[in-house]
Design a protein around this motif. Structure first.
Motif, PDB file in Angstrom:
ATOM      1  N   VAL A  79      -3.127   9.026   1.533  1.00  0.00           N
ATOM      2  CA  VAL A  79      -4.398   8.363   2.451  1.00  0.00           C
ATOM      3  C   VAL A  79      -5.707   8.912   2.079  1.00  0.00           C
ATOM      4  O   VAL A  79      -5.601   9.990   2.948  1.00  0.00           O
ATOM      5  N   GLY A  80      -6.703   8.424   1.444  1.00  0.00           N
ATOM      6  CA  GLY A  80      -8.278   9.577   1.642  1.00  0.00           C
ATOM      7  C   GLY A  80      -8.550   8.926   0.336  1.00  0.00           C
ATOM      8  O   GLY A  80      -8.100   7.706  -0.277  1.00  0.00           O
ATOM      9  N   PRO A  81      -9.958   9.200   0.067  1.00  0.00           N
ATOM     10  CA  PRO A  81     -11.046   8.651  -0.826  1.00  0.00           C
ATOM     11  C   PRO A  81     -10.543   9.106  -2.151  1.00  0.00           C
ATOM     12  O   PRO A  81      -9.734   9.666  -2.842  1.00  0.00           O
ATOM     13  N   CYS A  82     -10.662   8.268  -3.501  1.00  0.00           N
ATOM     14  CA  CYS A  82     -10.167   8.890  -4.818  1.00  0.00           C
ATOM     15  C   CYS A  82     -11.028   7.777  -5.494  1.00  0.00           C
ATOM     16  O   CYS A  82     -10.917   6.534  -5.235  1.00  0.00           O
ATOM     17  N   ILE A  83     -10.777   8.207  -6.819  1.00  0.00           N
ATOM     18  CA  ILE A  83     -12.138   7.446  -8.010  1.00  0.00           C
ATOM     19  C   ILE A  83     -10.936   6.210  -8.235  1.00  0.00           C
ATOM     20  O   ILE A  83      -9.821   7.632  -9.168  1.00  0.00           O
ATOM     21  N   PRO A  84     -10.877   4.773  -8.753  1.00  0.00           N
ATOM     22  CA  PRO A  84     -10.032   3.943  -9.139  1.00  0.00           C
ATOM     23  C   PRO A  84     -10.040   4.473 -10.570  1.00  0.00           C
ATOM     24  O   PRO A  84     -10.738   5.079 -11.070  1.00  0.00           O
ATOM     25  N   PRO A  85      -8.362   4.139 -11.362  1.00  0.00           N
ATOM     26  CA  PRO A  85      -8.551   4.019 -12.518  1.00  0.00           C
ATOM     27  C   PRO A  85      -9.533   3.285 -13.340  1.00  0.00           C
ATOM     28  O   PRO A  85     -10.450   2.258 -13.000  1.00  0.00           O
ATOM     29  N   PRO A  86     -10.082   3.641 -14.689  1.00  0.00           N
ATOM     30  CA  PRO A  86     -11.251   2.926 -14.957  1.00  0.00           C
ATOM     31  C   PRO A  86     -11.039   1.751 -15.287  1.00  0.00           C
ATOM     32  O   PRO A  86     -11.919   0.583 -15.493  1.00  0.00           O
ATOM     33  N   GLU A  87     -10.286   1.395 -15.577  1.00  0.00           N
ATOM     34  CA  GLU A  87      -9.384   0.220 -16.404  1.00  0.00           C
ATOM     35  C   GLU A  87     -10.064  -1.204 -15.111  1.00  0.00           C
ATOM     36  O   GLU A  87      -9.857  -2.630 -15.605  1.00  0.00           O
ATOM     37  N   LEU A  88      -9.768  -0.763 -13.638  1.00  0.00           N
ATOM     38  CA  LEU A  88     -10.246  -1.608 -13.064  1.00  0.00           C
ATOM     39  C   LEU A  88     -11.689  -2.107 -12.774  1.00  0.00           C
ATOM     40  O   LEU A  88     -11.629  -3.210 -12.133  1.00  0.00           O
ATOM     41  N   GLY A  89     -12.336  -1.475 -13.717  1.00  0.00           N
ATOM     42  CA  GLY A  89     -13.261  -1.637 -13.282  1.00  0.00           C
ATOM     43  C   GLY A  89     -14.856  -1.842 -12.147  1.00  0.00           C
ATOM     44  O   GLY A  89     -15.800  -1.641 -12.427  1.00  0.00           O
ATOM     45  N   PHE A  90     -13.994  -0.413 -11.270  1.00  0.00           N
ATOM     46  CA  PHE A  90     -14.977  -0.160 -10.086  1.00  0.00           C
ATOM     47  C   PHE A  90     -15.672   0.882 -10.387  1.00  0.00           C
ATOM     48  O   PHE A  90     -16.833   1.102  -9.702  1.00  0.00           O
ATOM     49  N   LEU A  96     -10.905   4.247  -1.446  1.00  0.00           N
ATOM     50  CA  LEU A  96     -10.091   4.478   0.103  1.00  0.00           C
ATOM     51  C   LEU A  96      -9.184   3.968  -0.377  1.00  0.00           C
ATOM     52  O   LEU A  96      -8.400   3.491  -1.384  1.00  0.00           O
ATOM     53  N   ARG A  97      -7.822   5.264  -1.193  1.00  0.00           N
ATOM     54  CA  ARG A  97      -6.702   4.764  -1.422  1.00  0.00           C
ATOM     55  C   ARG A  97      -5.464   5.338  -0.845  1.00  0.00           C
ATOM     56  O   ARG A  97      -5.197   6.124   0.147  1.00  0.00           O
ATOM     57  N   VAL A  98      -4.938   4.106  -0.499  1.00  0.00           N
ATOM     58  CA  VAL A  98      -3.268   3.946   0.283  1.00  0.00           C
ATOM     59  C   VAL A  98      -1.979   3.845  -0.990  1.00  0.00           C
ATOM     60  O   VAL A  98      -2.225   2.941  -1.861  1.00  0.00           O
ATOM     61  N   SER A  99      -1.577   4.968  -1.512  1.00  0.00           N
ATOM     62  CA  SER A  99      -0.640   4.937  -1.538  1.00  0.00           C
ATOM     63  C   SER A  99       1.267   5.000  -1.610  1.00  0.00           C
ATOM     64  O   SER A  99       1.529   5.752  -0.647  1.00  0.00           O
ATOM     65  N   VAL A 100       1.750   3.794  -1.925  1.00  0.00           N
ATOM     66  CA  VAL A 100       3.325   4.040  -1.210  1.00  0.00           C
ATOM     67  C   VAL A 100       4.181   4.471  -2.667  1.00  0.00           C
ATOM     68  O   VAL A 100       4.198   3.279  -3.363  1.00  0.00           O
ATOM     69  N   PHE A 101       5.390   5.537  -2.739  1.00  0.00           N
ATOM     70  CA  PHE A 101       6.075   5.747  -3.032  1.00  0.00           C
ATOM     71  C   PHE A 101       7.289   4.334  -2.590  1.00  0.00           C
ATOM     72  O   PHE A 101       7.897   4.515  -2.039  1.00  0.00           O
ATOM     73  N   MET A 102       8.115   4.156  -3.892  1.00  0.00           N
ATOM     74  CA  MET A 102       9.078   2.975  -3.341  1.00  0.00           C
ATOM     75  C   MET A 102      10.111   4.041  -4.314  1.00  0.00           C
ATOM     76  O   MET A 102      10.539   5.162  -5.578  1.00  0.00           O
ATOM     77  N   VAL A 194      -3.679   0.787  -3.913  1.00  0.00           N
ATOM     78  CA  VAL A 194      -4.201  -0.034  -3.068  1.00  0.00           C
ATOM     79  C   VAL A 194      -5.293   0.980  -2.627  1.00  0.00           C
ATOM     80  O   VAL A 194      -5.532   1.557  -2.395  1.00  0.00           O
ATOM     81  N   TYR A 195      -6.269   0.699  -3.930  1.00  0.00           N
ATOM     82  CA  TYR A 195      -7.458   0.578  -2.972  1.00  0.00           C
ATOM     83  C   TYR A 195      -8.475  -0.297  -2.325  1.00  0.00           C
ATOM     84  O   TYR A 195      -8.818  -1.672  -2.455  1.00  0.00           O
ATOM     85  N   LEU A 196      -8.867   0.204  -2.043  1.00  0.00           N
ATOM     86  CA  LEU A 196     -10.209  -0.881  -0.648  1.00  0.00           C
ATOM     87  C   LEU A 196     -11.457  -0.678  -0.653  1.00  0.00           C
ATOM     88  O   LEU A 196     -11.814   0.981  -0.967  1.00  0.00           O
ATOM     89  N   PRO A 197     -12.153  -1.912  -0.745  1.00  0.00           N
ATOM     90  CA  PRO A 197     -13.204  -1.700  -0.780  1.00  0.00           C
ATOM     91  C   PRO A 197     -13.734  -0.918   0.717  1.00  0.00           C
ATOM     92  O   PRO A 197     -13.084  -0.514   1.563  1.00  0.00           O
ATOM     93  N   GLU A 198     -15.408  -0.657   0.947  1.00  0.00           N
ATOM     94  CA  GLU A 198     -15.805  -0.009   1.709  1.00  0.00           C
ATOM     95  C   GLU A 198     -15.578  -0.733   3.511  1.00  0.00           C
ATOM     96  O   GLU A 198     -15.226  -2.265   3.340  1.00  0.00           O
TER      97      GLU A 198
END
Length: 232
Positions: A79-90, A96-102, A194-198
């Motif tokens: 849980v924390g700030p991260c630069i999104p993958p370039p292919e998403l176009g952000f 803010l990124r939240v990652s869930v491991f399955m 999941v990458y979340l808006p400001e």
């Protein structure tokens, strides 16, 4: 009739993506049992695990605007700030990124974290390192989905793992999705970012457990009205 209805309520549905795998496991179990009985029992256990893996239980989804729900069942890996993958176009700006491991014991049907319209789908081939590692977000095979929602654009990234070899996406460009609706599946151990808006306020912490479509991972609301729910 009441007894039959009661039994049906106790049976968890199996997603259709799992039918072929369950059938293969069952056939292999029969062959192994014919060759050597103890191997047949091992095959039966693995077949039951395969059935369990592809379960697709209904979820009780919160409906309030401003809530973000988990896209996957599993453990909160970051849980924390991260630069999104370039292919998403952000762009080259941290979100803010939240990652869930399955793990291989979690339900692997992925769900939309918010309601909105699918504005981009971007698949990228890559490696198959342990999805619990942070660098998996950069190096592993992945499929990115951008959802235009009430509070901005959200990025949902399905990431293959050490065992996973197939990412399945259920939505198409231009589709509208409701919060908690099924959007994809990853076979045999993986991760969803999941990458979340400001403006999003995270409500989960590292190591916590999340349930897809039910656990609220972030909130945009400044006030908290009473919640309502739907079964999905």
């Amino acid at each position: 009739m009441a007894i039959i209805d009661s039994i049906r309520k106790q049976i968890v549905p199996i997603h259709k993506e799992g039918y072929i795998f369950i059938a293969v496991f069952a056939v292999v179990a029969l062959i192994l049992g014919w060759i050597f009985a103890p191997l047949g029992w091992i095959g039966l256990v693995l077949t039951l695990w395969c059935v369990y893996f592809f379960r697709d239980p209904p979820k009780v989804v919160p409906l309030e605007e401003g809530l973000v729900v988990s896209p996957a069942d599993g453990t909160i890996a970051s849980v924390g700030p991260c630069i999104p993958p370039p292919e998403l176009g952000f762009g080259n700006v941290s979100m803010l990124r939240v990652s869930v491991f399955m793990s291989v014991f979690d339900c692997h049907v992925n769900r939309a974290p918010v309601a909105g319209r699918i504005t981009k789908i971007a698949y990228r081939p890559g490696l198959f390192i342990n999805a619990d590692l942070d660098k998996a977000s950069e190096d592993n095979e992945r499929n990115g989905i951008v959802i235009e929602g009430l509070n901005g654009r959200y990025g949902v990234v399905q990431i293959a793992g050490l065992v996973a070899r197939r990412i399945v996406c259920f939505v198409a460009l231009g589709d509208s999705v409701g919060i908690g609706e099924r959007i994809g599946l990853i076979r045999f151990g993986s991760r969803v970012d999941v990458y979340l808006p400001e403006g999003a306020r995270p409500l989960v912490g590292l190591g916590g457990r999340a349930i897809a479509g039910e656990t609220v991972i972030a909130d945009f609301r400044t006030e908290k009205p009473p919640r309502s729910f739907k079964l999905s």
